[in-house]
Design a protein around this motif. Structure first.
Motif, PDB file in Angstrom:
ATOM      1  N   ASP A  86      -2.685  11.780 -16.117  1.00  0.00           N
ATOM      2  CA  ASP A  86      -2.102  12.850 -16.938  1.00  0.00           C
ATOM      3  C   ASP A  86      -1.132  13.745 -16.189  1.00  0.00           C
ATOM      4  O   ASP A  86      -0.212  14.308 -16.803  1.00  0.00           O
ATOM      5  N   THR A  87      -1.313  13.903 -14.873  1.00  0.00           N
ATOM      6  CA  THR A  87      -0.472  14.831 -14.099  1.00  0.00           C
ATOM      7  C   THR A  87       0.417  14.121 -13.091  1.00  0.00           C
ATOM      8  O   THR A  87       1.626  14.363 -13.039  1.00  0.00           O
ATOM      9  N   VAL A  88      -0.162  13.243 -12.293  1.00  0.00           N
ATOM     10  CA  VAL A  88       0.591  12.645 -11.200  1.00  0.00           C
ATOM     11  C   VAL A  88       1.602  11.619 -11.707  1.00  0.00           C
ATOM     12  O   VAL A  88       2.777  11.640 -11.306  1.00  0.00           O
ATOM     13  N   ILE A  89       1.181  10.727 -12.578  1.00  0.00           N
ATOM     14  CA  ILE A  89       2.079   9.665 -13.025  1.00  0.00           C
ATOM     15  C   ILE A  89       3.318  10.204 -13.726  1.00  0.00           C
ATOM     16  O   ILE A  89       4.435   9.739 -13.450  1.00  0.00           O
ATOM     17  N   PRO A  90       3.206  11.201 -14.609  1.00  0.00           N
ATOM     18  CA  PRO A  90       4.442  11.769 -15.179  1.00  0.00           C
ATOM     19  C   PRO A  90       5.387  12.309 -14.106  1.00  0.00           C
ATOM     20  O   PRO A  90       6.623  12.211 -14.259  1.00  0.00           O
ATOM     21  N   GLU A  91       4.861  12.875 -13.027  1.00  0.00           N
ATOM     22  CA  GLU A  91       5.712  13.338 -11.930  1.00  0.00           C
ATOM     23  C   GLU A  91       6.338  12.165 -11.180  1.00  0.00           C
ATOM     24  O   GLU A  91       7.529  12.206 -10.825  1.00  0.00           O
ATOM     25  N   LEU A  92       5.556  11.125 -10.947  1.00  0.00           N
ATOM     26  CA  LEU A  92       6.073   9.957 -10.240  1.00  0.00           C
ATOM     27  C   LEU A  92       7.193   9.280 -11.013  1.00  0.00           C
ATOM     28  O   LEU A  92       8.131   8.731 -10.423  1.00  0.00           O
ATOM     29  N   LYS A  93       7.104   9.307 -12.322  1.00  0.00           N
ATOM     30  CA  LYS A  93       8.135   8.657 -13.141  1.00  0.00           C
ATOM     31  C   LYS A  93       9.501   9.322 -12.996  1.00  0.00           C
ATOM     32  O   LYS A  93      10.522   8.739 -13.356  1.00  0.00           O
ATOM     33  N   LYS A  94       9.520  10.524 -12.455  1.00  0.00           N
ATOM     34  CA  LYS A  94      10.786  11.244 -12.260  1.00  0.00           C
ATOM     35  C   LYS A  94      11.402  10.963 -10.897  1.00  0.00           C
ATOM     36  O   LYS A  94      12.517  11.432 -10.614  1.00  0.00           O
ATOM     37  N   LYS A  95      10.706  10.216 -10.039  1.00  0.00           N
ATOM     38  CA  LYS A  95      11.229   9.957  -8.703  1.00  0.00           C
ATOM     39  C   LYS A  95      12.485   9.095  -8.749  1.00  0.00           C
ATOM     40  O   LYS A  95      12.509   8.048  -9.412  1.00  0.00           O
ATOM     41  N   SER A  96      13.501   9.517  -8.042  1.00  0.00           N
ATOM     42  CA  SER A  96      14.768   8.788  -8.077  1.00  0.00           C
ATOM     43  C   SER A  96      14.715   7.493  -7.275  1.00  0.00           C
ATOM     44  O   SER A  96      15.432   6.537  -7.593  1.00  0.00           O
ATOM     45  N   ASP A  97      13.869   7.448  -6.231  1.00  0.00           N
ATOM     46  CA  ASP A  97      13.836   6.241  -5.402  1.00  0.00           C
ATOM     47  C   ASP A  97      12.932   5.153  -5.964  1.00  0.00           C
ATOM     48  O   ASP A  97      12.873   4.046  -5.415  1.00  0.00           O
ATOM     49  N   LYS A  98      12.217   5.466  -7.047  1.00  0.00           N
ATOM     50  CA  LYS A  98      11.370   4.474  -7.733  1.00  0.00           C
ATOM     51  C   LYS A  98      10.265   3.907  -6.837  1.00  0.00           C
ATOM     52  O   LYS A  98       9.732   2.824  -7.106  1.00  0.00           O
ATOM     53  N   LYS A  99       9.907   4.636  -5.774  1.00  0.00           N
ATOM     54  CA  LYS A  99       8.841   4.175  -4.893  1.00  0.00           C
ATOM     55  C   LYS A  99       7.571   4.986  -5.149  1.00  0.00           C
ATOM     56  O   LYS A  99       7.626   6.211  -5.224  1.00  0.00           O
ATOM     57  N   VAL A 100       6.456   4.294  -5.262  1.00  0.00           N
ATOM     58  CA  VAL A 100       5.149   4.929  -5.430  1.00  0.00           C
ATOM     59  C   VAL A 100       4.246   4.430  -4.316  1.00  0.00           C
ATOM     60  O   VAL A 100       4.030   3.220  -4.168  1.00  0.00           O
ATOM     61  N   ARG A 101       3.735   5.359  -3.531  1.00  0.00           N
ATOM     62  CA  ARG A 101       2.873   5.010  -2.406  1.00  0.00           C
ATOM     63  C   ARG A 101       1.579   5.825  -2.499  1.00  0.00           C
ATOM     64  O   ARG A 101       1.617   7.059  -2.480  1.00  0.00           O
ATOM     65  N   ILE A 102       0.465   5.130  -2.585  1.00  0.00           N
ATOM     66  CA  ILE A 102      -0.839   5.781  -2.684  1.00  0.00           C
ATOM     67  C   ILE A 102      -1.766   5.147  -1.654  1.00  0.00           C
ATOM     68  O   ILE A 102      -1.765   3.925  -1.472  1.00  0.00           O
ATOM     69  N   TRP A 103      -2.566   5.976  -1.007  1.00  0.00           N
ATOM     70  CA  TRP A 103      -3.483   5.499   0.036  1.00  0.00           C
ATOM     71  C   TRP A 103      -4.915   5.768  -0.383  1.00  0.00           C
ATOM     72  O   TRP A 103      -5.290   6.898  -0.649  1.00  0.00           O
ATOM     73  N   SER A 104      -5.704   4.704  -0.436  1.00  0.00           N
ATOM     74  CA  SER A 104      -7.148   4.799  -0.630  1.00  0.00           C
ATOM     75  C   SER A 104      -7.784   4.698   0.754  1.00  0.00           C
ATOM     76  O   SER A 104      -7.935   3.605   1.306  1.00  0.00           O
ATOM     77  N   SER A 105      -8.128   5.856   1.315  1.00  0.00           N
ATOM     78  CA  SER A 105      -8.639   5.943   2.678  1.00  0.00           C
ATOM     79  C   SER A 105     -10.167   5.927   2.631  1.00  0.00           C
ATOM     80  O   SER A 105     -10.778   6.764   1.980  1.00  0.00           O
ATOM     81  N   GLY A 106     -10.771   4.989   3.342  1.00  0.00           N
ATOM     82  CA  GLY A 106     -12.213   4.783   3.196  1.00  0.00           C
ATOM     83  C   GLY A 106     -12.488   4.043   1.904  1.00  0.00           C
ATOM     84  O   GLY A 106     -13.305   4.457   1.091  1.00  0.00           O
ATOM     85  N   CYS A 107     -11.795   2.917   1.734  1.00  0.00           N
ATOM     86  CA  CYS A 107     -11.762   2.221   0.437  1.00  0.00           C
ATOM     87  C   CYS A 107     -13.024   1.442   0.125  1.00  0.00           C
ATOM     88  O   CYS A 107     -13.188   0.968  -1.005  1.00  0.00           O
ATOM     89  N   SER A 108     -13.908   1.242   1.102  1.00  0.00           N
ATOM     90  CA  SER A 108     -15.103   0.426   0.908  1.00  0.00           C
ATOM     91  C   SER A 108     -14.689  -0.956   0.383  1.00  0.00           C
ATOM     92  O   SER A 108     -13.730  -1.530   0.873  1.00  0.00           O
ATOM     93  N   ILE A 109     -15.353  -1.483  -0.636  1.00  0.00           N
ATOM     94  CA  ILE A 109     -15.065  -2.843  -1.105  1.00  0.00           C
ATOM     95  C   ILE A 109     -13.920  -2.895  -2.116  1.00  0.00           C
ATOM     96  O   ILE A 109     -13.696  -3.920  -2.750  1.00  0.00           O
ATOM     97  N   GLY A 110     -13.188  -1.792  -2.253  1.00  0.00           N
ATOM     98  CA  GLY A 110     -11.930  -1.856  -2.983  1.00  0.00           C
ATOM     99  C   GLY A 110     -11.927  -1.373  -4.412  1.00  0.00           C
ATOM    100  O   GLY A 110     -10.878  -1.349  -5.054  1.00  0.00           O
ATOM    101  N   GLN A 111     -13.072  -0.957  -4.924  1.00  0.00           N
ATOM    102  CA  GLN A 111     -13.112  -0.592  -6.335  1.00  0.00           C
ATOM    103  C   GLN A 111     -12.299   0.668  -6.637  1.00  0.00           C
ATOM    104  O   GLN A 111     -11.704   0.785  -7.700  1.00  0.00           O
ATOM    105  N   GLU A 112     -12.256   1.609  -5.695  1.00  0.00           N
ATOM    106  CA  GLU A 112     -11.413   2.791  -5.881  1.00  0.00           C
ATOM    107  C   GLU A 112      -9.940   2.386  -5.933  1.00  0.00           C
ATOM    108  O   GLU A 112      -9.193   2.817  -6.826  1.00  0.00           O
TER     109      GLU A 112
END
Length: 265
Positions: A86-112
């Motif tokens: 609801d908040t982050v993705i609408p902001e990301l859609k305005k990025k001019s470079d079209k790059k989205v980078r997200i880090w799941s730190s301590g990801c365990s088996i990947g479900q997050e």
């Protein structure tokens, strides 16, 4: 396992991982290290510890995998993914470079990390943007599990039915399911010790570090949160676990509630 054995194990864990093992963890440590004793043929903890100290480079991966705790599920603490949607993705859609980078730190088996990917895919981000989700963990075994994307079928109980149909393989065999390749391709799994050097070059739009720092002492927490700030732009988001807080640890973020923080400098 004697008290001295436990103290040596705890000291090694703190030195090499930052994890603090209190005495209330003695039974857990006993059960996990005892399995390794049986595998290696050592008769007691003292002999294994001598081997470990003399051959730490070779045995460190096994030791670290034994002492780390991995508890996760799809859509765990779902309000964080609501915020992403609801908040982050609408902001990301305005990025001019079209790059989205997200880090799941301590990801365990990947479900997050995969839940992050589901949320981005639902918003059609994967097709319109250059999306990369980094998923890291100290435990090499869980990193391998995450990269495979294969899970027990009963782990989908927290996943909405429509998401199950969209994001998991339909040709299920036995009691397992697999995340679809289109989603797996968005997530890049790597082993990383947070106390060591971080090889990443660029910044992230969002960093998830949930239920990780509870295992560290306050000095390590301070260091870690300030390092995370260095990897976020001003306005970027750090999301931590429900029992965690940045209070008294860093002033580089403002709280948005629900253990969501925004970098201010």
């Amino acid at each position: 396992m004697t008290e001295r054995d436990f103290d040596e194990i705890a000291a090694l864990a703190l030195k090499h991982t930052g994890i603090v093992l209190g005495r209330h963890k003695a039974n857990m440590v006993y059960g996990r290290i005892a399995r390794r004793l049986r595998q290696t043929g050592y008769r007691n903890f003292a002999d294994y510890l001598e081997y470990l100290k003399d051959n730490f480079r070779d045995e460190s991966t096994n030791f670290i995998n034994l002492i780390t705790t991995n508890l996760t599920s799809f859509y765990r603490e779902s309000h964080h993914f609501d915020f992403l949607r609801d908040t982050v993705i609408p902001e990301l859609k305005k990025k001019s470079d079209k790059k989205v980078r997200i880090w799941s730190s301590g990801c365990s088996i990947g479900q997050e990390a995969y839940t992050i990917a589901f949320t981005l895919a639902e918003a059609h981000m994967a097709s319109a943007f250059d999306v990369k989700i980094l998923a890291t963990d100290l435990d090499s075994n869980v990193v391998s599990t995450g990269a495979e994307g294969v899970y027990p079928a009963d782990s989908l109980m927290s996943v909405p039915d429509d998401a199950v149909e969209k994001f998991f393989e339909k040709n299920r065999t036995g009691n397992q399911v697999r995340v679809k390749k289109s989603i797996r391709d968005l997530v890049h799994f790597k082993r990383l010790n947070l106390l060591e050097g971080w090889p990443m070059k660029g910044k992230f739009d969002v960093i998830f570090c949930r239920n990780v720092v509870i295992y560290f002492n306050r000095e390590t927490q301070k260091t870690l949160f300030n390092r995370y700030a260095d990897y976020l732009p001003v306005g970027g988001y750090l999301i931590i676990g429900h029992s965690e807080s940045l209070n008294g640890l860093t002033d580089r973020f403002k709280s948005l509630g629900n253990t969501i923080y925004q970098k201010i400098y």
